[in-house]
Design an enzyme around this catalytic site. Structure first.
Site, PDB file in Angstrom:
ATOM      1  N   GLY A  48     -43.811 -31.050 -39.772  1.00 57.79           N
ATOM      2  CA  GLY A  48     -45.104 -31.727 -39.655  1.00 57.79           C
ATOM      3  C   GLY A  48     -45.380 -32.435 -38.346  1.00 57.79           C
ATOM      4  O   GLY A  48     -46.192 -33.359 -38.309  1.00 57.79           O
ATOM      5  N   SER A 106     -39.062 -21.892 -36.346  1.00 54.28           N
ATOM      6  CA  SER A 106     -38.906 -20.509 -36.767  1.00 54.28           C
ATOM      7  C   SER A 106     -40.082 -20.055 -37.631  1.00 54.28           C
ATOM      8  O   SER A 106     -40.546 -20.784 -38.505  1.00 54.28           O
ATOM      9  CB  SER A 106     -37.607 -20.356 -37.556  1.00 54.28           C
ATOM     10  OG  SER A 106     -37.462 -19.012 -37.963  1.00 54.28           O
ATOM     11  N   ILE A 154     -44.167 -15.869 -47.331  1.00 51.41           N
ATOM     12  CA  ILE A 154     -44.013 -14.642 -46.532  1.00 51.41           C
ATOM     13  C   ILE A 154     -42.850 -13.786 -47.056  1.00 51.41           C
ATOM     14  O   ILE A 154     -42.987 -12.577 -47.192  1.00 51.41           O
ATOM     15  CB  ILE A 154     -43.754 -14.982 -45.035  1.00 51.41           C
ATOM     16  CG1 ILE A 154     -44.837 -15.931 -44.488  1.00 51.41           C
ATOM     17  CG2 ILE A 154     -43.656 -13.713 -44.192  1.00 51.41           C
ATOM     18  CD1 ILE A 154     -46.237 -15.397 -44.472  1.00 51.41           C
ATOM     19  N   ASN A 204     -46.597 -21.175 -47.534  1.00 50.19           N
ATOM     20  CA  ASN A 204     -46.425 -19.764 -47.229  1.00 50.19           C
ATOM     21  C   ASN A 204     -45.423 -19.168 -48.198  1.00 50.19           C
ATOM     22  O   ASN A 204     -44.493 -19.837 -48.645  1.00 50.19           O
ATOM     23  CB  ASN A 204     -45.946 -19.573 -45.781  1.00 50.19           C
ATOM     24  CG  ASN A 204     -44.446 -19.735 -45.637  1.00 50.19           C
ATOM     25  OD1 ASN A 204     -43.684 -18.806 -45.894  1.00 50.19           O
ATOM     26  ND2 ASN A 204     -44.007 -20.934 -45.266  1.00 50.19           N
ATOM     27  N   CYS A 257     -34.347 -20.360 -46.884  1.00 47.66           N
ATOM     28  CA  CYS A 257     -35.688 -19.816 -47.138  1.00 47.66           C
ATOM     29  C   CYS A 257     -36.032 -19.977 -48.609  1.00 47.66           C
ATOM     30  O   CYS A 257     -35.265 -19.547 -49.483  1.00 47.66           O
ATOM     31  CB  CYS A 257     -35.773 -18.347 -46.757  1.00 47.66           C
ATOM     32  SG  CYS A 257     -37.371 -17.653 -47.228  1.00 47.66           S
ATOM     33  N   THR A 316     -46.219 -25.479 -37.795  1.00 49.98           N
ATOM     34  CA  THR A 316     -47.548 -25.342 -38.397  1.00 49.98           C
ATOM     35  C   THR A 316     -48.672 -25.783 -37.458  1.00 49.98           C
ATOM     36  O   THR A 316     -49.755 -25.196 -37.475  1.00 49.98           O
ATOM     37  CB  THR A 316     -47.587 -26.142 -39.719  1.00 49.98           C
ATOM     38  OG1 THR A 316     -46.522 -25.666 -40.536  1.00 49.98           O
ATOM     39  CG2 THR A 316     -48.898 -25.950 -40.456  1.00 49.98           C
ATOM     40  N   ASN A 320     -36.307 -27.103 -43.557  1.00 46.92           N
ATOM     41  CA  ASN A 320     -37.135 -25.953 -43.901  1.00 46.92           C
ATOM     42  C   ASN A 320     -38.297 -26.476 -44.749  1.00 46.92           C
ATOM     43  O   ASN A 320     -38.421 -27.675 -44.992  1.00 46.92           O
ATOM     44  CB  ASN A 320     -36.311 -24.905 -44.667  1.00 46.92           C
ATOM     45  CG  ASN A 320     -36.862 -23.485 -44.480  1.00 46.92           C
ATOM     46  OD1 ASN A 320     -38.073 -23.275 -44.488  1.00 46.92           O
ATOM     47  ND2 ASN A 320     -35.974 -22.519 -44.308  1.00 46.92           N
TER      48      ASN A 320
HETATM   49  O1  DOR Z   1     -41.168 -21.394 -45.480  1.00 48.70           O
HETATM   50  C1  DOR Z   1     -40.458 -20.466 -45.113  1.00 48.70           C
HETATM   51  N1  DOR Z   1     -40.963 -19.230 -45.069  1.00 48.70           N
HETATM   52  N2  DOR Z   1     -39.178 -20.679 -44.760  1.00 48.70           N
HETATM   53  C2  DOR Z   1     -38.346 -19.694 -44.435  1.00 48.70           C
HETATM   54  O2  DOR Z   1     -37.183 -19.954 -44.198  1.00 48.70           O
HETATM   55  C3  DOR Z   1     -38.813 -18.322 -44.367  1.00 48.70           C
HETATM   56  C4  DOR Z   1     -40.278 -18.144 -44.471  1.00 48.70           C
HETATM   57  C5  DOR Z   1     -40.607 -16.841 -45.144  1.00 48.70           C
HETATM   58  O3  DOR Z   1     -40.539 -15.813 -44.475  1.00 48.70           O
HETATM   59  O4  DOR Z   1     -40.913 -16.833 -46.328  1.00 48.70           O
END
Ligand code: DOR
Length: 316
Positions: free
Chosen positions: A255, A21, A71, A69, A133, A277, A197
């Site tokens: 990974g 995802s 995001i 990240n 997340c 990734t 995650n």
């Molecule tokens: O690492 C992540 N980034 N895991 C998530 O579940 C969501 C994503 C984000 O959009 O920040």
């Protein structure tokens, strides 16, 4: 070699490879490099109720061992997803595992119900419920760190979807005992688990003497977290073998860059493997890993992929 994977309820995938995802939003980006219907399933970026712009920039940082990240769940919102993204994936023949998220259990339920009502719902082979997340003002991790909160989300989502559509709870590695969260999710109705995650991390810009990421902390992915994924999958599979958690399929993620990396997660107990990734360096990584894994299993003399799932635990 028979590569098929049974997700439960008659949802049989032709092979165990999936996207992870978030590493390809709706699939169109990767479809320029390979046919996304070649994968066992395509996992989309987590979608929430409303459109979201996510956290401030910069939102990515590279380290020698992996990527961070922050995001913050940027996305089009569930209405646009069911209107455009899901029908497009269905039109190219992809088997879709949409990832859904919410900041409350009722938001999760609303997203699941809207998905269910989609005209392209027949392309959905399962739903991944992202309760982990690390980038939404700690809300996501609040779910995944709390067995009760996780169970509530899973039970509500389960109610919204037809019984023959399996739901997978996506778990966080940032917990003291992942088996207790896994047990709570399965007992609440999760038909499978996705592990793991990203791992909460941070990078400091030593020129600016400030945190590099706009969100300050971020989720670490890539090679650094593979041993963490292997450990989590192993522990949960072991708990299933000992009868502490009902047996459900595990989707491994963390990974994976090569067929041998994928085999490691499978040997620990994963019935399917996601590649995330690694697609940033090589957009064909998910299918390349599928071909490498197939060659490796043939070389080792396996006739069925399912025979190697959990093989590192030895015979019961
Ligand atoms: O690492 C992540 N980034 N895991 C998530 O579940 C969501 C994503 C984000 O959009 O920040």
């Amino acid at each position: 070699i028979d590569l098929s994977v049974d997700l439960g309820f008659g949802k049989v995938l032709p092979n165990p490879l999936m996207t992870a995802s978030g590493c390809a939003a709706n699939g169109a980006e990767l479809h320029r490099f390979f046919d996304v219907s070649e994968l066992g399933a395509f996992v989309t970026k987590s979608v929430m109720a409303d459109p979201r712009s996510g956290r401030g920039t910069p939102r990515m940082a590279e380290t020698p061992s992996g990527m961070l990240n922050s995001i913050g769940l940027q996305g089009p919102g569930i209405a646009a997803f069911v209107d455009t993204d899901l029908p497009w994936l269905a039109s190219v023949g992809a088997r879709v595992l949409p990832s859904i998220a919410g900041s409350s259990s009722t938001e999760f339920a609303h997203v699941a119900a809207t998905l269910r009502a989609s005209r392209a719902f027949e392309a959905v082979v399962g739903v991944e419920v992202n309760i982990s997340c690390p980038n939404v003002a700690n809300r996501g991790l609040v779910f995944a760190c709390d067995p009760g909160a996780s169970a509530k989300v899973i039970a509500l989502v389960r109610e919204q979807l037809p019984r023959d559509v399996p739901i997978f709870a996506k778990l966080s590695p940032d917990v003291t005992d992942i088996t207790s969260i896994a047990a709570a999710c399965v007992k609440a109705g999760a038909d499978g688990l996705t592990m793991i995650n990203t791992l909460l991390g941070m990078v400091i810009d030593t020129d600016l003497m400030r945190p590099h990421l706009g969100g300050i902390t971020g989720g670490l992915s890539g090679p650094a977290i593979r041993p963490v994924a292997v450990r989590a999958i192993w522990q949960v599979r072991q708990a299933m073998a000992e009868g502490r958690i009902p047996v459900v399929p595990i989707i491994g993620v963390g990974g994976v860059r090569t067929g041998r990396d994928a085999l490691e997660l499978v040997a620990a107990g994963a019935s399917a493997v996601q590649v995330g990734t690694a697609t940033f360096n090589d957009p064909t990584a998910p299918v390349r890993v599928l071909h490498e894994l197939t060659d490796l299993l043939v070389e080792k003399g396996y006739r069925r992929f399912s025979d190697v799932v959990g093989a590192a635990h030895g015979s019961p």
